[in-house]
Design a protein around this motif. Structure first.
Motif, PDB file in Angstrom:
ATOM      1  N   PRO A  37      34.841  21.242  -6.807  1.00 16.69           N
ATOM      2  CA  PRO A  37      35.489  19.935  -6.773  1.00 16.69           C
ATOM      3  C   PRO A  37      34.677  18.935  -5.935  1.00 16.69           C
ATOM      4  O   PRO A  37      33.849  19.343  -5.115  1.00 16.69           O
ATOM      5  CB  PRO A  37      36.839  20.229  -6.125  1.00 16.69           C
ATOM      6  N   THR A  38      34.939  17.662  -6.123  1.00 14.25           N
ATOM      7  CA  THR A  38      34.214  16.639  -5.378  1.00 14.25           C
ATOM      8  C   THR A  38      34.746  16.565  -3.946  1.00 14.25           C
ATOM      9  O   THR A  38      35.858  16.996  -3.649  1.00 14.25           O
ATOM     10  CB  THR A  38      34.346  15.274  -6.071  1.00 14.25           C
ATOM     11  N   ALA A  39      33.940  16.016  -3.051  1.00 14.76           N
ATOM     12  CA  ALA A  39      34.225  16.049  -1.612  1.00 14.76           C
ATOM     13  C   ALA A  39      35.597  15.500  -1.211  1.00 14.76           C
ATOM     14  O   ALA A  39      36.198  16.014  -0.268  1.00 14.76           O
ATOM     15  CB  ALA A  39      33.114  15.323  -0.853  1.00 14.76           C
ATOM     16  N   PRO A  40      36.146  14.466  -1.874  1.00 17.67           N
ATOM     17  CA  PRO A  40      37.472  13.995  -1.450  1.00 17.67           C
ATOM     18  C   PRO A  40      38.561  15.058  -1.545  1.00 17.67           C
ATOM     19  O   PRO A  40      39.613  14.917  -0.921  1.00 17.67           O
ATOM     20  CB  PRO A  40      37.747  12.829  -2.405  1.00 17.67           C
ATOM     21  N   HIS A  41      38.322  16.115  -2.306  1.00 15.50           N
ATOM     22  CA  HIS A  41      39.327  17.158  -2.473  1.00 15.50           C
ATOM     23  C   HIS A  41      39.088  18.354  -1.548  1.00 15.50           C
ATOM     24  O   HIS A  41      39.822  19.345  -1.627  1.00 15.50           O
ATOM     25  CB  HIS A  41      39.387  17.594  -3.936  1.00 15.50           C
ATOM     26  N   PHE A  42      38.071  18.263  -0.684  1.00 13.42           N
ATOM     27  CA  PHE A  42      37.920  19.291   0.344  1.00 13.42           C
ATOM     28  C   PHE A  42      39.133  19.204   1.281  1.00 13.42           C
ATOM     29  O   PHE A  42      39.720  18.131   1.462  1.00 13.42           O
ATOM     30  CB  PHE A  42      36.638  19.073   1.140  1.00 13.42           C
ATOM     31  N   ASN A  43      39.484  20.319   1.910  1.00 11.36           N
ATOM     32  CA  ASN A  43      40.659  20.340   2.767  1.00 11.36           C
ATOM     33  C   ASN A  43      40.374  21.052   4.082  1.00 11.36           C
ATOM     34  O   ASN A  43      39.350  21.741   4.230  1.00 11.36           O
ATOM     35  CB  ASN A  43      41.835  20.997   2.037  1.00 11.36           C
ATOM     36  N   GLU A  44      41.284  20.887   5.038  1.00 18.32           N
ATOM     37  CA  GLU A  44      41.093  21.433   6.381  1.00 18.32           C
ATOM     38  C   GLU A  44      41.386  22.929   6.471  1.00 18.32           C
ATOM     39  O   GLU A  44      41.265  23.523   7.547  1.00 18.32           O
ATOM     40  CB  GLU A  44      41.973  20.664   7.376  1.00 18.32           C
ATOM     41  N   GLY A  45      41.764  23.535   5.353  1.00 19.51           N
ATOM     42  CA  GLY A  45      41.988  24.978   5.347  1.00 19.51           C
ATOM     43  C   GLY A  45      40.709  25.779   5.516  1.00 19.51           C
ATOM     44  O   GLY A  45      40.751  26.978   5.808  1.00 19.51           O
ATOM     45  N   VAL A  46      39.565  25.117   5.308  1.00 16.83           N
ATOM     46  CA  VAL A  46      38.267  25.754   5.537  1.00 16.83           C
ATOM     47  C   VAL A  46      37.729  25.224   6.857  1.00 16.83           C
ATOM     48  O   VAL A  46      37.521  24.022   7.016  1.00 16.83           O
ATOM     49  CB  VAL A  46      37.282  25.451   4.385  1.00 16.83           C
ATOM     50  N   ASP A  47      37.502  26.128   7.826  1.00 18.52           N
ATOM     51  CA  ASP A  47      37.053  25.713   9.154  1.00 18.52           C
ATOM     52  C   ASP A  47      35.905  26.593   9.639  1.00 18.52           C
ATOM     53  O   ASP A  47      35.386  27.431   8.882  1.00 18.52           O
ATOM     54  CB  ASP A  47      38.215  25.756  10.146  1.00 18.52           C
ATOM     55  N   GLY A  48      35.518  26.415  10.900  1.00 21.32           N
ATOM     56  CA  GLY A  48      34.383  27.150  11.444  1.00 21.32           C
ATOM     57  C   GLY A  48      34.540  28.660  11.391  1.00 21.32           C
ATOM     58  O   GLY A  48      33.619  29.361  10.933  1.00 21.32           O
TER      59      GLY A  48
END
Length: 454
Positions: free
Chosen positions: A20-31
């Motif tokens: 998906p395109t970057a606007p649909h990235f979410n905070e569920g993926v972290d360090g």
């Protein structure tokens, strides 16, 4: 271009350098999740590396990059120190020296880093990773800041390909976009690079800029052809002042109308092909002997966050503020704020603030979109079977194709979807039919608004 197809050129659709395109990235993926993903990579996984350096001496009015102006070297020195630590941290989580087939430095103007810092970072990459024979090692450059000394430094640290941000060679257009650089400056930069042995040179050009006309863009193409870069990228200017406030310095009344943009893109394309360049996908051109033209011919052409590429990496690892990576498990993106990025790394953490964990269907749709964007043809059934899925997952997308087929934007024969030659400038519209997230609310605070298809 056909009158029937022309309205598609004004549709607002993503560029599809990711799905998906970057606007649909979410905070569920972290360090911590990214750290686990890195640790799960098999030792033989071939990597591609991207290093983002968000500094320029001045900000050009048209710029859509994540960068800022700095006239001093002190911020660059500090940034390089943190970048070096990030490289070490990623290496610690990988555990072994993974093979690397491609390195790309972007920005900003990464060559503004002091020579000693460039040398240290390049050396560090060689210690943390196994740089493969024949590696492509590329860097983006501002021709106004390329001298003989820099060219020698780039050659010494292993750079094999450089990209010059030329954009346009007309005086009036240059003043309107805040980037004045004469033909003599561009010619001198090209000469310095070639004298240092850097013969794989790209020029970035743009259409749709203020005060541009059919005559001025053809003149820019003519001057470019005389300098004979190996590759040329011809991008449509994306006027997004709601995202990039400095673009408000551009007089919107001076921007060419959509029909004029289409005409300029078509004329420039025809002129480049007539000069012996091979058209690559939506917006790239290469001399027949260049590796990108060869990749197009043998079906190995790819598309990622840098656009069309010959990169053969199985995973992309990003370093630096706002950089994006792509692992088999999904997308990751670093903090866009320099302070937050630095603090995370100084505390021993990876600075990931958002991303997207990919499902089998997401990966299948990503493959479909990439094949359309590179080959203009995709066998939907073959892609879905490769991911353990059926065509039933694409029923909504196939419905969206019906009006596009009626207008000749796409053709379909069984499970094979293709884009006819005269409709190829609108391939992003065809790709959008397979975007399951387009039109949905973005995970980011700012709703996505995309540039015109052409």
């Amino acid at each position: 271009m056909s009158d029937r197809l022309a309205p598609y050129g004004t549709r607002n659709v993503p560029r599809y350098t990711s799905y998906p395109t970057a606007p649909h990235f979410n905070e569920g993926v972290d360090g911590p999740l990214y750290a686990r993903w890195l640790e799960e990579l098999p030792a033989a996984t071939r990597l591609s590396l991207y290093l983002h350096v968000p500094f320029c001496r001045d900000i050009c009015h048209y710029c859509g990059c994540h960068t800022k102006a700095s006239r001093r070297d002190a911020p660059l020195e500090r940034y390089a120190e943190t970048l070096a630590r990030e490289i070490e941290l990623v290496g610690e989580h990988l555990g072994t020296r993974h093979p690397v087939s491609h390195i790309h430095w972007g920005g900003g103007t990464p060559s503004l880093l002091p020579a000693a810092r460039l040398e240290d970072l390049a050396s560090r990459l060689g210690r943390v990773f196994e740089l493969m024979p024949g590696i492509e090692h590329a860097m983006e450059l501002d021709p106004r800041h390329v001298g003989a000394g820099l060219a020698r430094t780039l050659a010494a640290i292993g750079i094999t390909r450089v990209s010059l941000g030329v954009q346009d060679m007309d005086d009036t257009v240059q003043k309107a976009i805040g980037r004045v650089q004469s033909l003599e400056v561009v010619t001198a930069a090209t000469r310095h690079l070639r004298d240092a042995g850097l013969t794989s040179i790209n020029f970035d050009l743009m259409y749709g800029l203020p005060h541009q006309s059919r005559d001025t863009i053809l003149e820019t193409v003519a001057r470019t052809v005389e300098l004979r870069p190996a590759r040329i990228a011809l991008f449509g200017y994306a006027h997004v002042p709601w995202m990039k406030k400095h673009q408000r310095l551009i007089d919107e009344a001076a921007l060419p109308a959509p029909a004029e943009r289409l005409a300029m893109a078509g004329l420039a394309r025809e002129a480049l092909i007539a000069a012996g360049y091979v058209a690559i996908g939506l917006d790239h051109f290469a001399l027949p002997e260049d590796s990108m033209a060869i990749a197009l011919a043998d079906g190995s052409l790819k598309r990622n966050f840098q656009g069309y590429t010959t990169d053969t990496g199985e995973a992309l690892v990003g370093f630096g503020v706002s950089s994006i990576g792509r692992l088999p498990q999904g997308h990751v993106q670093n903090a866009a704020d320099t302070g937050a990025w630095e603090r995370a790394i100084q505390s021993g953490g990876l600075p990931i603030v958002r991303g997207f964990a990919m499902s089998a269907e997401d990966n299948a749709r990503a493959d479909i979109i990439e094949q359309l964007m590179t080959d203009y043809r995709v066998d939907l059934d073959a892609v879905m079977r490769r991911h353990g899925l059926t065509l039933a997952c694409l029923s909504a997308s196939l419905d969206k194709l019906a009006p596009l087929m009626a207008d000749g934007v796409v053709a379909r024969a069984g499970s094979v979807v293709s884009v006819p030659e005269d409709a190829r400038p609108y391939v992003r519209v065809a790709a959008a039919a397979f975007d399951a997230y387009l039109g949905q609310a973005a995970a980011s605070a700012i709703a996505p608004r995309h540039s015109m298809a052409v």
